[in-house]
Design an enzyme around this catalytic site. Structure first.
Site, PDB file in Angstrom:
ATOM      1  N   LYS A 190       0.846  -1.190   0.000  1.00  0.00           N
ATOM      2  CA  LYS A 190       0.000   0.000   0.000  1.00  0.00           C
ATOM      3  C   LYS A 190       0.883   1.242   0.000  1.00  0.00           C
ATOM      4  O   LYS A 190       1.851   1.327   0.770  1.00  0.00           O
ATOM      5  CB  LYS A 190      -0.888  -0.042   1.239  1.00  0.00           C
ATOM      6  CG  LYS A 190      -1.961   1.030   1.345  1.00  0.00           C
ATOM      7  CD  LYS A 190      -2.828   0.759   2.576  1.00  0.00           C
ATOM      8  CE  LYS A 190      -3.933   1.771   2.756  1.00  0.00           C
ATOM      9  NZ  LYS A 190      -4.803   1.443   3.915  1.00  0.00           N
ATOM     10  N   SER A 262      -9.531   1.566   2.922  1.00  0.00           N
ATOM     11  CA  SER A 262      -8.642   2.324   2.068  1.00  0.00           C
ATOM     12  C   SER A 262      -7.542   1.487   1.415  1.00  0.00           C
ATOM     13  O   SER A 262      -6.822   1.980   0.554  1.00  0.00           O
ATOM     14  CB  SER A 262      -7.991   3.449   2.877  1.00  0.00           C
ATOM     15  OG  SER A 262      -7.109   2.915   3.853  1.00  0.00           O
ATOM     16  N   SER A 286     -10.158  -0.718   7.017  1.00  0.00           N
ATOM     17  CA  SER A 286      -9.474  -0.553   5.735  1.00  0.00           C
ATOM     18  C   SER A 286      -8.830  -1.807   5.178  1.00  0.00           C
ATOM     19  O   SER A 286      -8.312  -1.791   4.074  1.00  0.00           O
ATOM     20  CB  SER A 286      -8.423   0.561   5.846  1.00  0.00           C
ATOM     21  OG  SER A 286      -9.050   1.815   5.920  1.00  0.00           O
TER      22      SER A 286
END
Length: 557
Positions: A190, A262, A286
């Site tokens: 990420k 996210s 997330s």
């Protein structure tokens, strides 16, 4: 003492980004404080407010001095969240990690099928040199280039680095220096984890060209295990949602839909076979949410398990890092490489992770949130099928209930800590560069948080301490418990207390989109939790379903 209390209660009411430019010029008056106290829901007399003005003026001067001190996002507060209940004791025995090794793995006749092989399967192919790490890396780079643009799931391809690392892995393996299951296996992270020489954009326009020239601890540990970093994956701007500066990340099950967030890009890329596994983070859903939208398996570890050094901070007391992969065992393999202290993140505990074949999932004490399953959330049919499959497999399910405390109200923690983490962004006005500007977006949340008094934030943390203690009591008679993934109270409570979870696919909706179920563990109980999730995946086929990458179809392949 009373005047000091009044001053602290009012302190946050005067530092909104909208007023920063004028605050030094404005003199505080009783009338100002009378209006300000409406924000905090308290009422003091004129005399009390008059007494507070001089001290508040002094505080305001202190703010100006403190604001001149440079505070990059990487600097954590002196206060560290402690998820350990009174009376808790750590397991002391450490046993060797052991994952199940597949037998007689061969290259598929259709090379595209490699995209959905598990880590142990790929590892066996690389170990036995049926395929080189370089070949495997090029295979995934090709898929990233082919499908990444449609999914909008990649911020940066680290191709040059990846090929270097893959060739080095091949040399080591040929020389008999095999490092284990992750050696030569490509992965993504990420894009809030820093990487040497490559941009770390945090998914946000103000930082889209940012380079933090160091490898985050998680990145370094995966590379030390022989992993090959091939991509930085998208995240919703500053770790919210699936909208980033370059677009909206899509789920490969239906690219008209977002992949949620996210950890949007990590889940989408793994689900679409663009990566064998990727690293995500969770503050409040997330990892769970995008894993649900994309049908992946995601592990949110216990708070304090994985170092966040090199990771963007949103909430120092709630941020957690974990893997998104094809199976629970894949998550266990990755977690085994990244957990434990690094001497840099002071929140990390030195606790064992004893994942191996000695754990008998059928002997674990398993609870379930009876009331939440009775409420019949959106995935009710599949959730009930999960419970039935486990009962049929001989698992006794014991009903439990979560503590009755105001958990949702405690999420102001994220607002306050996020506002502090991005204080400079708010005060500089560069928050206007973020794509999302609606009332529930970060710019407004950060500004609003400036009006939350420090006293109320600390009172919330005291309630949180009660929640931690009551969760310990709730889970004293179970090793694992089951929750619908859409049970928001469970998601909120356990992110606040720091308990680990594994979210796994458990079927599909009528529109072809995947659904998931959530397995929860005790603090630092990832070994039992992942073993139980693996057991469930062994008696059901859901983790073996993959999207049709023609993108125009929703059928399962």
């Amino acid at each position: 003492m009373k005047n000091k209390t009044i001053a602290l209660l009012g302190v946050a009411c005067f530092v909104s980004g909208a007023f920063v430019a004028r605050v030094a010029e404005d003199t505080l008056t009783v009338a100002t404080l009378q209006e300000a106290q409406k924000v905090i829901g308290l009422r003091f007399t004129e005399a009390q407010l008059d007494s507070a003005t001089s001290e508040l003026e002094s505080f305001r001067k202190d703010y100006e001095v403190l604001r001149r001190q440079e505070l990059p996002n990487s600097v954590a507060p002196a206060l560290v969240f402690n998820p350990i209940p009174v009376g808790y004791t750590f397991e002391t025995e450490r046993t060797p990690f052991a994952a199940e090794r597949p037998q007689k793995v061969t290259l598929p006749k259709k090379r595209e099928e490699l995209a959905f092989y598990t880590i142990p399967q790929l590892a066996e192919l690389v170990r036995t040199q049926q395929i080189s790490s370089e070949e495997l890396t090029k295979f995934y780079l090709d898929r990233l280039k082919k499908y990444g643009p449609a999914l909008e799931c990649i911020t940066t391809l680290t191709e040059e680095l990846a090929l270097q690392q893959a060739r080095q892995a091949d040399k080591e393996i040929k020389a008999g220096k095999y490092k284990g299951l992750l050696h030569g296996i490509p992965f993504g992270v990420k894009d809030l984890l820093s990487t040497r020489k490559y941009k770390t954009t945090w998914g946000a326009m103000p930082y889209k060209d940012q380079v933090i020239d160091e490898d985050a601890t998680v990145v370094q540990r995966l590379q030390d295990a022989g992993g090959v970093l091939v991509a930085k994956t998208t995240l919703g701007a500053l770790a919210m949602g699936d909208v980033w500066y370059g677009g909206k990340t899509r789920t490969p099950w239906d690219i008209s839909k977002g992949s949620s967030g996210s950890s949007a890009g990590s889940a989408a890329a793994v689900a679409g076979g663009l990566l064998p596994y990727a690293i995500g983070t969770e503050t409040l859903g997330s990892i769970v949410s995008p894993s649900t939208a994309c049908g992946t398996t995601g592990l949110r570890p216990t708070f304090g398990r994985v170092s966040r050094h090199g990771a963007m901070a949103l909430s120092w007391s709630m941020d957690k890092i974990g893997p998104i992969a094809r199976s629970a065992e894949d998550c266990a393999i990755v977690f085994n490489a990244i957990y434990g202290p690094d001497g840099k993140d002071q929140s990390v505990y030195d606790a064992p992770f004893n994942y191996n074949q000695s754990i008998n999932p059928k002997k674990l004490r398993v609870g379930y949130l009876k009331d939440d399953f009775a409420r019949k959330y959106g995935f009710a049919e599949n959730d009930q099928a999960t419970l039935e499959a486990l009962r049929q497999a001989g698992v006794e399910l014991v009903p439990i209930s979560l503590p009755d405390l105001p958990a949702g109200e405690l999420t102001l923690t994220i607002s306050v800590e996020g506002a502090a983490a991005f204080d400079e962004l708010t005060r500089s006005g560069r928050d206007s560069l973020l794509v999302a500007q609606h009332k529930n977006a970060w710019p407004n949340i950060f500004r609003s948080a400036r009006f939350i008094p420090a006293v109320e934030y600390l009172q919330a943390q005291r309630v949180r301490s009660l929640l931690v203690q009551q969760m310990q009591e709730t889970l004293k008679d179970v090793d694992v418990y089951i929750s619908p993934s859409f049970a928001s109270n469970n998601l909120v409570v356990t992110n606040l207390t720091g308990h680990p979870c594994v979210v796994v696919p458990n079927g599909f909706q009528k529109n072809g989109m995947p659904t998931t179920i959530t397995f929860m563990g005790k603090l630092f109980g990832e070994a039992e939790l992942l073993s139980f999730a693996k057991f469930y995946q062994g008696i059901t086929p859901h983790d073996e379903q993959h999207p049709n990458m023609d993108f125009g179809k929703k059928k399962k392949s």
